[in-house]
Every structure is written in structure tokens, then in C-alpha cells.
Scaffold this active site. Sequence first.
Site, mmCIF file in Angstrom:
data_model
loop_
_atom_site.group_PDB
_atom_site.id
_atom_site.type_symbol
_atom_site.label_atom_id
_atom_site.label_comp_id
_atom_site.label_asym_id
_atom_site.label_seq_id
_atom_site.Cartn_x
_atom_site.Cartn_y
_atom_site.Cartn_z
ATOM 1 N N ASP A 102 12.303 -7.628 -5.173
ATOM 2 C CA ASP A 102 12.631 -7.716 -3.758
ATOM 3 C C ASP A 102 14.034 -7.177 -3.504
ATOM 4 O O ASP A 102 15.001 -7.614 -4.130
ATOM 5 C CB ASP A 102 12.536 -9.171 -3.306
ATOM 6 C CG ASP A 102 12.757 -9.323 -1.821
ATOM 7 O OD1 ASP A 102 13.930 -9.437 -1.417
ATOM 8 O OD2 ASP A 102 11.778 -9.313 -1.065
ATOM 9 N N GLY A 103 14.149 -6.229 -2.577
ATOM 10 C CA GLY A 103 15.439 -5.609 -2.295
ATOM 11 C C GLY A 103 16.444 -6.571 -1.722
ATOM 12 O O GLY A 103 17.652 -6.465 -1.984
ATOM 13 N N GLN A 155 0.488 -5.088 -0.919
ATOM 14 C CA GLN A 155 0.053 -4.214 0.166
ATOM 15 C C GLN A 155 -1.112 -3.344 -0.289
ATOM 16 O O GLN A 155 -1.421 -3.279 -1.482
ATOM 17 C CB GLN A 155 1.220 -3.328 0.609
ATOM 18 C CG GLN A 155 1.843 -2.548 -0.536
ATOM 19 C CD GLN A 155 3.326 -2.263 -0.336
ATOM 20 O OE1 GLN A 155 3.889 -2.509 0.733
ATOM 21 N NE2 GLN A 155 3.969 -1.723 -1.355
ATOM 22 N N ASP A 187 15.570 2.809 2.565
ATOM 23 C CA ASP A 187 14.395 3.652 2.786
ATOM 24 C C ASP A 187 13.175 2.735 2.832
ATOM 25 O O ASP A 187 12.363 2.705 1.908
ATOM 26 C CB ASP A 187 14.303 4.671 1.650
ATOM 27 C CG ASP A 187 13.161 5.649 1.822
ATOM 28 O OD1 ASP A 187 12.422 5.533 2.814
ATOM 29 O OD2 ASP A 187 12.995 6.516 0.942
ATOM 30 N N ASP A 221 8.516 6.383 -3.191
ATOM 31 C CA ASP A 221 7.932 7.724 -3.306
ATOM 32 C C ASP A 221 8.863 8.685 -4.033
ATOM 33 O O ASP A 221 8.432 9.745 -4.484
ATOM 34 C CB ASP A 221 7.594 8.275 -1.926
ATOM 35 C CG ASP A 221 8.824 8.383 -1.029
ATOM 36 O OD1 ASP A 221 9.549 9.388 -1.137
ATOM 37 O OD2 ASP A 221 9.057 7.467 -0.227
ATOM 38 N N THR A 255 9.863 0.416 4.645
ATOM 39 C CA THR A 255 8.738 0.435 5.566
ATOM 40 C C THR A 255 9.152 -0.257 6.860
ATOM 41 O O THR A 255 10.302 -0.684 7.025
ATOM 42 C CB THR A 255 7.529 -0.280 4.955
ATOM 43 O OG1 THR A 255 7.910 -1.620 4.608
ATOM 44 C CG2 THR A 255 7.052 0.432 3.686
#
Length: 286
Positions: free
Chosen positions: A139-140, A32, A158, A87, A160
Amino acid sequence: MTDLWYSEYHTDDVRFSIKVTKQLCSEQTPFQKIDFFESETFGTFFTIDGLMMVTQKDEFAYHDMITHVPFAVHPAVKRVLIIGGGDGGTAREVCRYPGVKHIDLVDIDERVVRLCQQYLPQTAAVLDKDPRVHMHFEDGLQFVGRAQEGEYDLVLVDSTDPVGPGEGLFTNTFYQNCYHALADDGILINQHESPYYPAYAHEMLRAHSKIKNTFPIARVYQFYIPTYPSGHWLFGFASKKYDPIVDFQPDRWNALGLKTKYYNTDLHTAAFALPSYVREMLEHGE
């Protein structure tokens, strides 16, 4: 000198803009595009693929509400899985609970974490300081698929929006894997999009339908954050055992003495009282 503005289109004919005083960083990763900016009103903020992620000024609303709502319901959270959250703000709030023994944070893009540590220490400082936090850059969907049955008391998604790297975190397979990874009294909280603009509401309803088909208890609660589309945003609360209202323990949570900027126990129950148009959408899928 020409003014520099960050703008995000919320619909084809609606956009949100912030005047930028400085661009701090712009980086294209394999996953990204990440940009960091400074502004007078919102302080440092960062975007992914042009979409607002976090600002210094209003991040507390999101991170308070994703974290403290489940902790005020579940009496003994010890093991936490955070999917996304690079973050660091969600991990920061989880780390305020002394009863938590282990936190796995899984973000597909390590650069999000490293750039936030550099430019947004307000949210990311805890990541290298609290030994309970274990970071995994993968990768989650795959990570939670490998989790042991009942490994976690709380899973916080959490993520996007459901495009690009975050797309797999809004699938039936992902929610089923979360169910498997949660203990018998485990709770799942997911970033649940907005009910206001049609494109966001569509994704909200898709996610809610899948979660409702996976968990015996599936509720939705709201909060307000100025920099997200419409400002009206939702989280999903799903559990194998606990109802967020019936099993809410305000006295126990207040006894912890945590100082928060958004969440409080009066607001907790009210957050599940949704506007009529949202209730009708959730009930009828329209």
C-alpha cells in the site's frame, strides 16, 4: 460473428467505446479486476475494474507530462518515489535522466506489473532492466508513511481514481506524509482527475484543496489524452520551494537532448494556463 466492444461510462448517459479485436487476459486479483485487450486504433490497452488505464497509442501523453514537467523545474532530482505506476511508463521516463540515482516504485498489486511486463512491454520493459528501479508491492499510503524525512526529491503519484485501492492516495494523511518524505526543495506531482464531468471535477477539487493546505506552492496543469473521460486531464504540481513557472529552466532541460512525443519546453508554461471555467473552479471550489 458479434463485434466485441469495450465501453466505459463517463457519466450515466455518456460512454466511450473501442472495438476489441481480441481479449488477451482477464484476471481478478485480491485488489481489482484487470483486463487486457487488443484494438486496431489504440493497440494493446488495459483496464482496471472496467476503467481505462493505459493504451499503446496515447500513453505517451500521460507519462511525458507526469514526468518531464517537474524535471524541467528541479535542477537536481536524485531520488524518486513513484506511487502506483505499475504499468512502468512513468518509471521508463524517469530512467531517461542520468542524474537519478534511486527509484522506488510502489504498487499495491504485483499482478499489474507482471501482466504489463507480459502484454505491454512498451511501458513495462524498464522495470526489470534498470538497476535503479526498486519495486515494492504494498500500500502506497503505508509506504510513504514510513519514509524518512526528506528522503525524496520527487514524488510522482501515478494513481488510479479515488475508489478502491487508490482511495487512500487522495487523503490529507497521504499528502502530509508526502510532504514529510520530500526534501526541502522537493516536488509532488499527482494524478489530478478531470475538470469536465461533475463527478471527476468534484474529486479534482477535493484533492486540490488538501494539497493547497499542505504545500506552500500548489498549481495545476493540463494535458490531453483521448481515452480518458472528456480527454481533458489534469496533474497537480506541489512543492516546498519551486514554482513551476518562475523556476522553470528550459535551456537546461533542452540541453539534455531528450526526444519526447508530447512534452516540450514551449508547452510547459502553456500547460499551466487553464481554461476560465477550470480557474474559477479552483479559485472558488465550485
